[in-house]
Each structure stands twice: as structure tokens, then as C-alpha cells.
Design a protein around this motif. Structure first.
Motif, PDB file in Angstrom:
ATOM      1  N   SER A  94      -3.574   0.617  -7.767  1.00  0.00           N
ATOM      2  CA  SER A  94      -4.857  -0.027  -7.467  1.00  0.00           C
ATOM      3  C   SER A  94      -5.306  -1.033  -8.522  1.00  0.00           C
ATOM      4  CB  SER A  94      -5.947   1.020  -7.249  1.00  0.00           C
ATOM      5  OG  SER A  94      -6.176   1.750  -8.443  1.00  0.00           O
ATOM      6  N   ASP A  95      -4.937  -0.824  -9.780  1.00  0.00           N
ATOM      7  CA  ASP A  95      -5.370  -1.760 -10.822  1.00  0.00           C
ATOM      8  C   ASP A  95      -4.213  -2.572 -11.406  1.00  0.00           C
ATOM      9  OD1 ASP A  95      -4.123   0.275 -12.229  1.00  0.00           O
ATOM     10  OD2 ASP A  95      -5.635   0.349 -13.812  1.00  0.00           O
ATOM     11  N   VAL A  96      -3.078  -2.564 -10.710  1.00  0.00           N
ATOM     12  CA  VAL A  96      -1.923  -3.346 -11.149  1.00  0.00           C
ATOM     13  C   VAL A  96      -2.086  -4.773 -10.624  1.00  0.00           C
ATOM     14  CG1 VAL A  96       0.593  -3.619 -10.943  1.00  0.00           C
ATOM     15  CG2 VAL A  96      -0.399  -1.333 -11.226  1.00  0.00           C
TER      16      VAL A  96
ATOM     17  N   ALA B 150      -0.463  -7.115  -2.978  1.00  0.00           N
ATOM     18  CA  ALA B 150      -1.639  -6.947  -2.112  1.00  0.00           C
ATOM     19  C   ALA B 150      -1.234  -6.769  -0.654  1.00  0.00           C
ATOM     20  CB  ALA B 150      -2.576  -8.140  -2.273  1.00  0.00           C
ATOM     21  N   GLU B 151      -0.258  -7.535  -0.207  1.00  0.00           N
ATOM     22  CA  GLU B 151       0.228  -7.395   1.178  1.00  0.00           C
ATOM     23  C   GLU B 151       0.892  -6.037   1.383  1.00  0.00           C
ATOM     24  OE1 GLU B 151       1.231 -11.968   2.448  1.00  0.00           O
ATOM     25  OE2 GLU B 151       2.592 -10.993   1.034  1.00  0.00           O
ATOM     26  N   LEU B 152       1.611  -5.584   0.377  1.00  0.00           N
ATOM     27  CA  LEU B 152       2.256  -4.273   0.466  1.00  0.00           C
ATOM     28  C   LEU B 152       1.215  -3.159   0.505  1.00  0.00           C
ATOM     29  CD1 LEU B 152       5.166  -4.879  -2.049  1.00  0.00           C
ATOM     30  CD2 LEU B 152       5.368  -4.708   0.444  1.00  0.00           C
ATOM     31  N   GLN B 153       0.163  -3.282  -0.293  1.00  0.00           N
ATOM     32  CA  GLN B 153      -0.901  -2.276  -0.294  1.00  0.00           C
ATOM     33  C   GLN B 153      -1.542  -2.176   1.098  1.00  0.00           C
ATOM     34  OE1 GLN B 153      -2.913  -4.002  -3.809  1.00  0.00           O
ATOM     35  NE2 GLN B 153      -3.088  -1.893  -4.540  1.00  0.00           N
ATOM     36  N   GLU B 154      -1.822  -3.300   1.687  1.00  0.00           N
ATOM     37  CA  GLU B 154      -2.418  -3.309   3.022  1.00  0.00           C
ATOM     38  C   GLU B 154      -1.467  -2.700   4.043  1.00  0.00           C
ATOM     39  OE1 GLU B 154      -3.802  -6.598   6.280  1.00  0.00           O
ATOM     40  OE2 GLU B 154      -4.268  -7.016   4.183  1.00  0.00           O
TER      41      GLU B 154
END
Length: 155
Positions: free
Chosen positions: A22-24, A90-94
Motif C-alpha cells: 500500500s505504501d510502495v 497501481a494497475e496491479l493493485q486494482e
């Protein structure tokens, strides 16, 4: 064991993955520290692509991810070959969260669905989506350890 427990456990692993990254930053996610072959972004993408393959597509269910993601994150790939088209962290997190929402809806009650080609591992073979799901929990934990190790070095 109830099937619902399996999904809850997988969702717990995925939640933990989300917390760990989350904070990377995007910059930190791309660093390959000395002694490692991959970076955080590759490890996250690899978990997603492997989960998709072992639970869904190898058993004939639709993928939750864009097809081209395999070329960046399947076993044997490397962040050394990333391009401008490679998904960002960010795309991977989503996609990670979306995958969990879709996965259960696709396979609930169907974990006995056989894989088109059983996947052989040392000491075991993955024959069904359910076998894939239980293996993915171990696999996600393995890569979570890699992510945490890299994270300590890049933060």
C-alpha cells in the motif's frame, strides 16, 4: 472444511498483500535489490497471473486479467523484459481486488472442475480448480515473503 473458508483464506492472503504494498511507490516497486531476481511489481503480477491460470483458465473458466499480462509475469519471465505496456503497481493493485471479487463468483460450487492439463509439482499434481486454489494460497504466501524482503531493502 467448508468451501467458503477457502475463499475467506485466499481473500485474507490477498488483503495482506494489499497492505504490504500500500505504501510502495512505483519507483520502489521497480527496484531489483542485489540477491533478488525480481522486483515487487513482478512478484505481485506473478501472483495474479498464476492465480488466474491455476484456478480459472486452466479449467476453462474466463480470465479475470488481460491476456497479455502473462508475457510479463508468468514463470520464467523477468522484470528485465518489462516495457511501457507492462502494468504499473497501481494497475496491479486494482486488478488484485477485482480478481478476488470475480474469482469466487466464477468457481463457487465448481472447485472439482478438472484442469485441461494437470500441473505437476514436486510431490503433488494440481488436477482441479480446488487443487489450484489451495496451491495458490501457499504460492501467494511464498511471494509475499519475497515482497516483504524486497520491501525492507527499498523503503
Amino acid at each position: 472444511m467448508k468451501e467458503a473458508s477457502l475463499y475467506e483464506q485466499l481473500e485474507m492472503y490477498r488483503y495482506s498483500l494489499g497492505i504490504a504494498i500500500s505504501d510502495v511507490t512505483e519507483e520502489e516497486a521497480n527496484i531489483i535489490p542485489k540477491g533478488f531476481n525480481n522486483n515487487i511489481r513482478w512478484n505481485v503480477g506473478h501472483v495474479l497471473v498464476s492465480t488466474d491460470a491455476m484456478i480459472l483458465t486452466m479449467a476453462g473458466f474466463p480470465s479475470t486479467l488481460p491476456e497479455e499480462w502473462g508475457q510479463y509475469f508468468m514463470r520464467g519471465t523477468s522484470p528485465q523484459n518489462f516495457t511501457d505496456e507492462t502494468p504499473t503497481l497501481a494497475e496491479l493493485q486494482e486488478a488484485s481486488q477485482e480478481q478476488m471479487r470475480k474469482l469466487r463468483a466464477l468457481v463457487e460450487g465448481k472447485l472439482d472442475t478438472p484442469l485441461a492439463n494437470p500441473f505437476e509439482l514436486p510431490k503433488t499434481t494440481i488436477y482441479t480448480s480446488g487443487d489450484g486454489l489451495t496451491f495458490c494460497m501457499f504460492h501467494e504466501g511464498l511471494h509475499m515473503g519475497q515482497i516483504q524482503g524486497i520491501r525492507k531493502l527499498v523503503k
